[in-house]
Scaffold this active site. Sequence first.
Site, short mmCIF file in Angstrom:
data_model
loop_
_atom_site.label_atom_id
_atom_site.label_comp_id
_atom_site.label_asym_id
_atom_site.label_seq_id
_atom_site.Cartn_x
_atom_site.Cartn_y
_atom_site.Cartn_z
N SER A 144 -13.18 23.21 -12.56
CA SER A 144 -12.02 23.49 -13.23
C SER A 144 -10.97 22.87 -12.96
O SER A 144 -9.57 23.09 -12.67
CB SER A 144 -11.58 25.18 -12.58
OG SER A 144 -10.54 25.69 -13.42
N CYS A 171 -7.54 15.72 -18.51
CA CYS A 171 -6.56 15.22 -19.15
C CYS A 171 -5.25 14.75 -18.29
O CYS A 171 -4.66 13.86 -18.71
CB CYS A 171 -6.04 16.03 -20.31
SG CYS A 171 -7.22 16.67 -21.55
#
Length: 545
Positions: free
Chosen positions: A38, A42
């Site tokens: 998780s 980006c």
Amino acid sequence: MKIRIIGSVAAGTSVAAKARRNNEEADIRIYDRDYDISYSVCGIPYFIGDEVEDLETLNPRDPAWFKKRYNVDIQTRHEVTDIDHDTKTLTIKNLDTGETLTDTYDILVFATGASPLTPNIEGTELGHVFHIRTIQNAGAIDQFIESRKPKTATIIGAGYIGLEMAEQLTHLGIEVTILQRSNQVMKHLDKDIADRITDTLKAHGVNVLLDQEAVRITETEIITSKGDTIASDLVFLAVGVKPNTALAEKIDVKLGKTGAIAVNEKMQTNLPDVYAVGDVAESFSVITGKPLYRPLGSTANKMGRIAGDVITGGNSIHRGILGTGIVRVFELAIGQTGLNEQEALAQGYDIETLHNIKPARAAYLGGKEIIIKAIADRATGRLLGVQAVGEEGVDKRIDVFVTAMTFGAKAEDLFHLDLAYAPPFSTTKDPVMYTGMALDNAIKKQNKLLTPKELQHRMEKGESFQIIDTRAKNQYDKSHIPDAVNIPLAELRNKAKDLDPKKPILCYCNSGVTGNAAQNILRQMGFEEVYNLSGGNKNYQVYRK
């Protein structure tokens, strides 16, 4: 119900979280061959450039947290190596111990993501060559920069992450070269918009080499397809990603036209009880309804939530995507959504194209210009795509366009939006509203627009235009279109008698507003074929560079 998920980044964990919210009794387990779960892919460039101080900020959750919060078991460093769908059995290898174990499932979810492509270039295995994909990549890059103090870097590829890395490495004082095999950066944009980004990169000292490929990487340099030599202490491979479909293909899961796993609106594959979500799965275009592959964390989260709901009895469906994206390149924000000009033409649309140049907020408060390129279908008026570039207000406008397009808005609908207005935030006629108004006028009222590209194409075919520059003489003297005659708007009514009513007329100003006013005057005076130059002289001069 035994739910087994392969992959634990955005999509896989979203499946598990939603399934648990719906069903406390389900046995949910995630397997992942990586070390981390998780995390924010980006955010990696911003950690490399020191905007994010701590790498753990990008990776705030671990399996223990997930177990405590959702009662979901996540086993990292466990790779699913084989699947028997007839018996619903998984074979798993513990990558740390080498141990092999088995597990069974009722529901199987592929959230295996995508892997960065490695171009066929000699030297990609060298120690100073990196991908930008995982937390492990980020840590290794950071350590390399800290210990080796590179002075030069080359980024092979000019997509979102390549441009983000160019910005961040420049901030670190590293001399950056971007090597791109096509004739523009950011393939999802039209070239006339992409060239503005190239200009900004160059203004910040980034060396942008287009129409070139790397053919060999050495410890200190890169040799290009044109024989150029680029000094490079550090190399990044940013040429795109490929969905990790190999495991799914072993059990005959069907792939779509894009090469990702084909799924329906409930994220179901062709096999019963088998789902696919995130970067490994194919989406579809809200505009065309056709398959579309745009791997983004936001889409992965959405897909995961939908699958988790459906698996546990919910009725969620995936409504498709527009392929929206946004990136910051130094002072510029660049956003896009829907189809670009070339894509719209390839789909068979008869398009109207507008370049709208307006301040993001009141100019008297320092508002800076946004360049919006909007594309609409002439037959229906439907908005097909938007690209926007500017130093402020781009994200707000792109999101408004996205919302409108998602609900099938036509160009005329944009003008009627009751958008928030106050001088520090917008203008009385917001750029979104003006875009809709100008496009609608072009479609319905024959206020014809001509882009610089179309003008050049038609003139190269031998067409002749009467070109009228409607600005003040000092502006005309500074720069103008070749063969243009300077007739300021205030003088146009008197001088219109000197124009040939049988010959096409092109009016232009700085950005399009006064050109449109001149166009209206001439049309009212009986001139039939009158065009306004889309984006005016500002747009033309950028196009002609």
